[in-house]
Structures are given as structure tokens and as C-alpha cells.
Design an enzyme around this catalytic site. Structure first.
Site, PDB file in Angstrom:
ATOM      1  CB  ALA A  67      33.321  10.117  11.321  1.00  0.00           C
ATOM      2  NE  ARG A  98      34.609   2.419  11.460  1.00  0.00           N
ATOM      3  CZ  ARG A  98      34.941   2.216  10.185  1.00  0.00           C
ATOM      4  NH1 ARG A  98      34.259   2.765   9.239  1.00  0.00           N
ATOM      5  NH2 ARG A  98      35.972   1.474   9.877  1.00  0.00           N
ATOM      6  CG  HIS A 196      41.562   7.973   9.148  1.00  0.00           C
ATOM      7  ND1 HIS A 196      41.409   7.883   7.793  1.00  0.00           N
ATOM      8  CD2 HIS A 196      40.372   7.614   9.677  1.00  0.00           C
ATOM      9  CE1 HIS A 196      40.179   7.486   7.512  1.00  0.00           C
ATOM     10  NE2 HIS A 196      39.525   7.322   8.643  1.00  0.00           N
TER      11      HIS A 196
END
Lengths: 543, 456
Positions: A67, A98, A196
């Protein structure tokens, strides 16, 4: 019902109440993740355990590495075609959810409305999915003719040992476009944060520095850690343009492949979300000589401050004057909106449990509204996001963080060019400019408030009961449970489909939304009149 | 154009899925679990699965969706998720005190082959499962079937774990619900109640995922089929399964294990399918269909005869789940409409055959294991007058300027499905109204000034 009511409990008592019913092991761990904000005599906040494993079964806010990689970092990029390698679910859930806005630009490319997946079946799990991935990339190229293709791996891919990177290399050669893959399986790390990191490492390795012609301009910056939720990037682009500041690249709100490719040509990196991207700034500084600074464009005052910091960095009187001019032009509308909202919001309380920077940044907006943040915490922050970067050397690697690759970066033999001399940097610092620094959330919070890392549903319920805040900020999973308590929840991932909230116009939107949410008449109708009458009767009988 | 890169002609594809018309098993299992009273679903896999499923269900229902996760890390993925699940069971009962935990697997735990019953057994031995509380599980590998399969697997698990044998069969029927909305489940119960048929509806998400605002959050709302009721399903007179894909496996399991006869019906959407459901209820209970039911049926038929001209010959593109599409296709044919394209992401050749039977003589294209990209390309080749599908279909609807009726999962941008059923005769009335609104609004928008009609 929501109502401004200071809890009678001390913060320490409140903390104990949150965890009193936990099994002992859990209570011990959570006690380290729930801290009362109090600076010590040296001005340092207390240590908080964070970026730690979520306890199974607690009901967490957190998601996964995939995600963080596919959704957060790659999601807002409109012209990299992303293929999810795995069973269908992950690609489906990360499809348009998103709220990254974009148009198709002058080149007419926008792949964000497409969800591509290899839709792995049992056969692929047993015999391997590399061939299928290869064919999927080929088919995707034939249909979409993108300039780059990214592959995101889901859980089973790593387990069955598909070499997505080898497939990507092969397809890069075959198709003559950039193809790169991410090993962002959901089980990597302890939260989205790992994703990330994996995504940014990949972009840095495979894309940054491959294109020398960046957006021309006099004051050229990158915006790191801005993800264009609800059009935030458009507002920031508007403000920067008005100031005469050129945005070379955005990581990754409303970004394009070419922006990433030429990011190394910028003269300053500004960081919005420290958590998701600080290492990219560090790597770019080492490799290309670009200094970085923390900025915050959430809140009108914070926006003005950040613009001034950028201007100060460039040491250009014209830019400094222009920035002041823009701020002066924007502020009257901000003030007008604030004057309308503040009488409705003044003195109210907020709680924020979201993200890796939003729980910090949005406190600015609440403070502008005269509201106190009584408790806050990150979903996937690390200690430096809470306590400040000075604790980084003391953060210990554990079994989970050790598995997330740290890139070894050196000065690029050709492209390294320090934008400022060490003397200039010293002078800037002497002039009050903070570079390569982030002080974290806790220092900005009032004393005796609570910081809670990776809050669970159980703790959320307790907090709401013990300390009825006027507004609670979190995400979609928390929204309706909190609202069933009669307390409005502002989603700070999707903005409740509103926004933008960044910059000056964003601040105005936020003031209005919060004023509306905390005063909307419907909350007064939750209790039916016949029950209200009963309550009054019961109360007077009790008296 | 939002889908500007979709070529006009169907693209050559063998493996690539684009804009799926299905999602994975675990979300269906989670939804089904919430239809047991006092149940906390437990997702055995990485955190992201649980977060994604809860998010999507929440967007669809605009209600709290509570579920736990085993929070796999790299270590658990290599060595198995035993410790994680045992710990999760202990923590869930300690913190949230549900009546029952329903564990479903994910592609991760399925790939490593976690043995859930063994893990649950261990939790039991450690004393982590309080007296009288239950833990059940379903295997729901994301790399097979779809969300509908996951739903079916969890409903089947409910009866496999909880149904008890009974010497004598009771006078009640089991109604195994398909993957439908809480409002639909409430309507199924209302119909059975109207007919005076004693029934157990399983699962039952009404009263769980459409609860009122009271100023209090109940972790476990009043609704849901109870464990006691599930125990009794083994002694029912008969099981009526509403949907061959989503509901039949549980009814068939009850037949195999406890000799409860299984009768597989379509979802009662539209006149004919509702007729069959009502007849089956009446037959099972040995009663005549009450007048009130006949009256509602008559109202539905009446409104269609009144407005029949507007339906006739209209081409419809449908995308959704197999059981819904079968019933909807039959209903549209009843209305004189043409189901031009019928696409589901869920694989299954039987589905294609069934649609072909229902649309015999009509120019209908059908695809199981298809996706929205394919539907869009078909529409580009030859357009339709109406699209029926979930919210994702609105990108096609906007690009091609075709009205859309939202139906199926997920609907994340409207609220009608939360409040109003589409099953039964009442549900049929709602569908008819929605179809007419869509067609007539379009006619009002597009007609010339001279042909603009006051009365329709």
C-alpha cells in the site's frame, strides 16, 4: 455527544486507563508507545516506541508495504504504468482510492484510472509467475505504449521466489523503455512506511538522474513528500508559480516520469512528509549536492513561513520581495475566512491519529482555528518524526527494519555539484535558516497532552469515552465508529472527498470544513426528543 | 476522457487483467463473518489485507467495519503464522470479547500453507478461548475464485463448524443468503415473515452494517444470525440457497452432513426469480401464498405494464457478480430489454451457459472472468442505452455518455443500496424506478424542444 470537556483525569491517569485491561505483555509494550508530552530539562521530548510491530488482533489502522509503495508513492504519478504482480485483490483495492487528482497534461497521458494486474492463479503460485508477468508487461506495452512500466509485488511473489527484477531488466531490453520492479510485498516491515522506502529507493535508483533537461527557471526546487490528495499539489503549484519558484519535480503529487528523471537538476529539496521521503533528500544531497529543508504547507502561517525559508535559501532580494508580495496578497482572504470560522471553533479540542506527518502538520491548522490538540499520534511514523532527527543515531535496527534496504550512495563522479559552499551553508544557518533538520511533532505539542503511536481501536474507543474531543482526525476505517459516538471525524487521508487543504486556499477550505463539522445541526438531533425529556427527568430525579 | 487510453477495438490479451470486475476471496469472507451476531472477523495475513478490506467495506456501507489481523512480518511469512494467530485470538477475546472469531486466510498464509485448525487448537489448549466462545475458519486463497467465492466459503464454514445434528427435522427453513446488501437480507426476512414461514437467515448483515446513529458505538450491534441459530441449521426442514455461486455451497454442505435437503434458487431479483422464491417458501412450509405477497407482486407487474414502452428494446451493459447478473438478466428480459453485454470477473463456464439460456434469441455477449476494460471495448464497438454495475463503471459511463445504475459491490459514491433493497417485489419496484429514471431523465435531456414531453 461531542462537547468541549476537559478530562478530569491527569494525562498519566488517562494513559493508565487506556491500557489497564490489556494482557500484561501487551500493556508493557503499549506503555512505551503512549507517552505524556513533557520536555525534559534539556528540552528533549520523552522517548516513544514507534515503527514497531503491531500486536496481532488489536485492530490497527495500519496497512502494508505494498500500500505504501503502489498506493502512496506510485499512485499519484500519471504516466508510469503500474502493474500489480499478484492475485487480484491488491491491485483492485489500490485502484483510484487515494484521491490523487490529475489531468492528462499536454502529452495526453493519464494511467491513474487503470488497474493492471497479473491476477495470479493457483497454477502461478505453484509453478511461478515470471512468465505470466513477462507476458503481462508485453500486453500492457502493446495497449498503452507508456514511457515506463513499474511492477509492484504482492505477498506471494516474494514467497514463491519470482525474480521480478530480472523480468523487469529483460523487458526493459526487449521493449526499449524503462521497466523497473519493486519488492514491496505486504509483509515487509511493520507498516506502509517500509513501502514508501522501497518505492523511493526504486525511483531513486532507476529514474532519478536519467534526464538532464529539467524545467527551466531561476529558483528551482523539488517538493518531496507531497502526494496531491484532493488537489493539494495544484494549490502549491499555483503559489510557487506566483512567487516565481520553479517546481522541477514533485515526489510524487501530480508527478510525471520526466520530473523524477530530472529531479537531480534542482537546487533545493523541500520536504513535506519527513517520514516517507527524508532518505531521498539525504541521498540526493550526497549524490548530487542538493541541500534540503523541512517545509510545511499545511496552515496559512506555516505556508508563509515555508515560502520565506525557500526565499531565504536562495538569498535573492527579488525573490524575498516577491514572496512577501504573494503572502500579502493571499492573507486577506485567509483572515476573512478565519474571522468567520474562529468564533465557532475557538476553545474546542481535536485529536489526530494519522499518517507519518499529517498528525503533526494539521495541528497548525487547528491552532489557527484556536483549537487545542489534546492527543495525537502517527500510524506509521518513526521516532525521528516524533522526537526530532537528533535521535536518529540512537534508533536501533530491529529484525523488521533491517530487511528494508538502505542504499549506499556516494558523490556522483559527473553530476555531483554542491549548490552551496560550506561557508554559504554556515552563513544561512547563522541567519536562522534550518537545513537538514526536523524537530518532530512532540516539541510542537502542548505539555501534558498525549502522544500515541499506532493507536488501536480499543484505545480509540477509550479515548473518546474518557475525553470527548470535538473532532477526531483519522481515516476511513475509523470514521464511522468514531461518528457513532456522536463525534465528527475528519478524514485526513481522503479529506472526506473535499480539499485541497494545503497552501492558502487550502487553509480557507479547512477552516470552513471544521467550522461546519463541529457545528452542523444534525449532531444535535442524535438523541430523539422523547429520550432527551427522559434524560432531563432522570437527572432531576437524581438531583 | 478518463479512460482515454482504452482502444476502440478489443485488445489482444491472454494474461493481463485491466480494471477488474472482481476482487479477492478474503473480503467476501470478512463480509459474511459480519453477518454472525457478535463476530469479529480475523484476517490471517499481512496487515494490508485487513486494512484494504475494512476500507472498501466501510466505503460501501458507511458503517464501522471491525476486524483483526495477524499482522504478518517477514519472520511470520517464513516460519508460519502460528504465533501471530494464537496471540491474536488471546488479544481479541481479552480486548473485545466477541462471541465468535471467524478466521479467514489470505494468499500469504495460503501460500505458506498455515494449518489454521491446528493453530486454533493450540490457542484453545493455552486457555485463550473463553468457555462458550467459538473460533471458526475458512480457507479463502486470493488466487482462486473471487470475493464471491470467499463469501461462499465462509458461509459454508459457518454451518460446517456450528450446525448440529438433530434427530427430528424442525418446522423451520434455512435461507442461505447470497452476497447481497443488509437491506436485501432484511427484505428476505420480511418476505418470509409476511408468509408466516419460520426461517433462519444465514448470514445476516442487517442490523450490523446498516445501524442507526444513537450516539454510542456498539462493537457488536444487535443484528446477525446467532450461534444458537446456526447450531439449529442442522435440523431444518430444508435449506433454500439464494444464489448458486455464493449460497449453494453452504446449503449443499448441510445436505451432505445433516441430510437437510438443499434447494438452490436464484437471487430473488425481478418477478420470475421472486416468484420461485415465494413458491419455494410456500411449498416448503405447506402453505398458500398470502394475499399481501400477491398484492405486492401485482403492484410490480402493474407499474411495468404501465411503462412497458420505455423498456422495450433498450440495450443494457451489465457488470457484476454472477448470481446478481443471472437474476438481473432474467429480469431485464422480462422487461423487454436487451442485456447486450454481461460481464463478471468471477470465473465459471456455467455462468456463461446460464446467461446464454436466459438470453436465447437475443444478441447477448457474455464473459466470465472478464473485466471492465473488456466491457468498455464492447461498448465502444456497439453502444448500449444503459449500464448496470458498481461505482467503477462510472468512468465508462461518463466517457461514453451512458446512464449508469449502480448495483453490486462496491458502491462507494451513493447511498441507496444501504437503505433500500433490490430483492423481492418491493426491490423490483425500486429497480424499475431506477431504470425508468435513468432512461427518462436521458430522454428529457436529449429530446428536441418540439418533442419534449410533459407526460410520460
Amino acid at each position: 455527544m461531542a462537547g468541549t470537556k476537559e478530562s478530569k483525569l491527569t494525562p498519566q491517569e488517562l494513559k493508565e486507563k487506556l491500557i489497564e485491561d490489556f494482557p500484561p505483555k501487551m500493556a508493557k509494550k503499549r506503555a512505551k508507545q503512549i507517552v505524556v508530552n513533557k520536555l525534559d530539562e534539556t528540552g528533549n521530548p520523552p522517548e516513544i516506541l514507534s515503527n514497531a510491530r503491531t500486536i496481532p488482533g488489536v485492530i490497527t489502522q495500519r496497512g502494508c508495504s505494498y500500500a505504501g509503495c503502489k498506493g502512496v508513492i506510485l499512485g499519484p504519478v500519471r504516466d508510469i504504468l503500474t502493474i500489480t504482480h499478484g492475485p487480484i485483490g491488491c491491485g483492485f483495492y489500490s485502484w483510484l482510492t487515494r484521491r490523487n487528482q490529475t489531468d492528462a497534461g499536454e502529452d495526453g497521458t493519464n494511467f491513474m484510472t487503470y488497474a493492471l494486474s497479473t491476477d495470479m492463479q493457483e497454477h502461478d503460485i505453484v509453478f511461478g509467475g515470471e512468465k505470466k508477468l513477462q507476458s503481462a508487461i508485453r500486453e500492457a506495452y502493446e495497449i498503452f505504449k507508456p514511457k515506463a512500466i513499474a511492477v509492484c509485488s504482492t505477498c506471494p511473489v516474494g514467497l514463491i521466489g519470482d525474480d521480478v527484477h530480472a523480468v523487469a531488466r529483460e523487458m526493459k531490453k526487449e521493449l526499449g523503455i524503462n521497466v523497473f520492479a519493486f519488492s514491496c510485498e505486504g509483509y515487509k516491515g511493520v507498516s506502509q512506511s517500509a513501502g514508501h522506502h522501497i518505492a523511493n529507493n526504486g525511483i531513486f535508483t532507476h529514474v532519478v538522474g536519467t534526464e538532464e533537461k529539467g524545467e527551466p527557471g531561476k529558483f528551482r526546487i523539488n517538493m518531496l513528500g507531497e502526494y496531491n490528495i484532493g488537489g493539494d499539489a495544484f494549490e502549491l503549484e499555483r503559489i510557487l508559480e506566483a512567487c516565481g519558484i520553479t517546481l522541477v519535480s514533485s515526489f510524487s503529487g501530480n508527478a510525471t516520469y520526466d520530473q523524477f528523471a530530472s529531479a537531480h537538476t534542482a537546487d533545493l529539496n523541500t520536504i513535506m512528509c519527513h517520514r516517507s521521503i527524508n532518505y531521498v533528500a539525504e541521498m540526493m544531497e550526497t549524490k548530487y549536492g542538493i541541500p534540503w529543508m523541512k517545509v510545511n504547507f499545511i496552515g496559512a502561517e506555516a505556508t508563509a513561513k515555508s515560502l520565506r525559508k525557500i526565499a531565504q535559501y536562495f538569498e535573492d532580494p527579488e525573490l524575498i520581495a516577491k514572496v512577501e508580495e504573494v503572502i500579502a496578497a493571499e492573507m486577506p482572504a485567509v483572515k476573512e475566512a478565519l474571522d468567520e470560522a474562529r468564533p465557532l471553533t475557538e476553545g474546542k479540542t481535536a485529536m489526530l491519529f494519522v499518517g507519518g506527518s499529517r498528525a503533526h502538520h494539521y495541528q497548525e491548522l487547528f491552532s489557527e482555528l484556536g483549537m487545542k490538540t489534546v492527543a495525537a499520534g502517527y500510524e506509521f511514523g518513526h521516532r525521528d518524526d516524533y522526537e526530532g532527527r537528533n535521535v536518529i543515531p540512537t534508533i536501533k535496527l530491529d529484525a523488521d527494519s533491517r530487511n528494508i534496504e538502505e542504499l549506499e550512495v556516494e558523490n556522483d563522479p559527473v553530476k555531483y555539484s554542491p549548490r552551496k559552499t560550506p561557508e554559504q551553508i554556515e552563513n544561512l544557518k547563522a541567519g536562522g535558516l534550518t537545513l537538514s533538520e526536523y524537530e518532530g511533532m512532540m516539541r510542537d505539542m502542548e505539555q501534558d497532552t498525549l502522544t500515541i503511536d499506532d493507536i488501536s481501536q480499543y484505545e480509540t474507543e477509550r479515548l473518546l469515552t474518557l475525553y470527548k474531543p470535538d473532532i477526531f482526525c483519522a481515516g476511513i476505517k475509523e470514521k464511522y465508529a468514531v461518528q457513532k459516538h456522536g463525534i465528527p471525524l475528519k478524514q485526513l487521508h481522503s479529506y472526506d472527498y473535499g480539499g485541497p487543504y494545503a497552501g492558502f486556499k487550502g487553509a480557507i477550505n479547512f477552516y470552513r470544513d471544521i467550522a461546519r463539522m463541529t457545528t452542523t445541526p444534525i449532531w444535535g438531533l442524535v438523541t430523539p426528543p422523547w429520550k432527551k425529556a427522559n434524560e432531563v427527568a432522570e437527572e432531576s430525579a437524581a438531583a | 476522457m478518463l479512460l482515454r487510453h482504452t482502444p476502440n477495438e478489443p485488445s489482444e490479451r491472454e494474461v493481463l487483467s485491466i480494471n477488474p470486475a472482481k476482487t479477492c476471496q478474503p473480503i467476501g469472507a470478512m463480509y459474511a463473518s459480519l453477518g454472525i451476531h457478535g463476530c469479529l472477523p480475523q484476517s490471517h495475513g499481512s496487515q494490508g489485507c485487513c486494512a484494504y478490506h475494512r476500507s472498501m467495506l466501510t466505503r460501501h456501507y458507511k458503517e464501522p467495519v471491525m476486524a483483526g489481523t495477524s499482522s504478518f512480518t517477514e519472520g511470520a511469512s517464513v516460519f508460519g503464522g502460528q504465533a501471530n494467530l494464537v496471540q491474536a485470538i488471546n488479544n481479541i477475546f481479552s480486548l473485545y470479547d466477541p462471541e465468535i472469531i471467524a478466521v479467514h486466510t489470505t494468499c500469504l498464509s495460503e501460500t505458506i500453507g498455515d494449518d489454521i485448525p491446528a493453530f486454533v487448537h493450540q490457542a484453545e489448549q493455552k486457555g485463550f478461548i473463553p468457555e462458550g466462545k467459538k473460533v471458526i475458519h475458512a480457507n479463502t486463497p486470493s488466487f482462486a475464485g473471487s470475493h464471491v467465492t470467499g463469501y461462499a466459503n465462509m458461509v459454508k464454514a459457518m454451518v460446517q463448524y456450528l450446525a448440529e445434528p438433530s434427530e427430528e427435522k424442525g418446522e423451520y427453513v434455512n435461507i442461505v443468503s447470497g452476497f447481497i446488501e443488509p437491506a436485501d437480507m432484511a427484505e428476505v426476512k420480511r418476505i418470509a415473515g409476511q408468509m408466516g414461514v419460520e426461517s433462519i437467515l444465514l448470514p445476516d448483515t442487517s442490523g450490523v452494517l446498516n445501524t442507526p446513529q444513537t450516539g454510542t458505538h456498539e462493537m457488536f450491534p444487535a443484528g446477525g444470525v446467532t450461534i444458537e441459530e446456526l447450531k439449529k441449521t442442522g435440523g431444518a426442514k430444508k435449506s433454500l440457497a439464494l444464489g448458486v455461486t455464493a449460497a449453494a455451497p453452504a446449503a449443499d454442505a448441510l445436505q451432505a452432513k445433516y441430510s437437510v435437503p438443499s434447494m438452490v434458487l436464484d437471487l430473488p431479483i425481478g418477478i420470475k426469480a421472486t416468484d420461485r422464491f415465494v413458491s419455494a417458501l410456500a411449498e416448503t412450509a405447506g402453505i398458500d401464498v398470502p394475499d399481501i405477497v400477491t398484492y405486492e407482486r401485482g403492484q410490480l407487474v402493474d407499474v411495468i405494464t404501465d411503462m412497458e414502452q420505455y423498456f422495450y428494446g433498450k440495450r443494457v451493459g451489465l457488470v457484476g457478480d454472477p448470481d446478481q447478473l443471472v437474476a438481473l438478466t432474467e429480469f431485464l428480459v422480462t422487461l423487454g430489454m436487451v442485456p447486450a453485454y454481461v460481464v463478471t470477473g468471477t470465473p465459471g463456464k456455467k455462468f456463461e451457459k446460464r446467461i446464454a439460456e436466459l438470453t436465447e434469441g437475443l444478441p447477448t455477449k457474455v464473459k466470465a472472468g472478464g473485466d471492465l476494460f473488456l466491457l468498455h471495448q464492447w461498448i465502444k464497438e456497439e453502444p448500449v442505452d444503459l449500464i448496470i454495475g458498481n461505482t467503477y463503471a462510472k468512468y465508462i459511463a461518463r466517457d461514453e455518455d451512458i446512464p449508469l445504475i449502480r448495483h453490486g459491490f462496491p458502491i462507494v459514491d451513493r447511498i441507496g443500496h444501504i437503505l433500500f433493497p433490490t430483492v423481492g417485489y418491493k426491490g423490483g419496484m425500486r429497480l424499475v424506478e431506477k431504470i425508468l429514471d435513468a432512461i427518462l431523465d436521458r430522454k428529457d435531456r436529449d429530446s428536441s424542444e418540439e418533442s419534449f414531453e410533459l407526460v410520460m
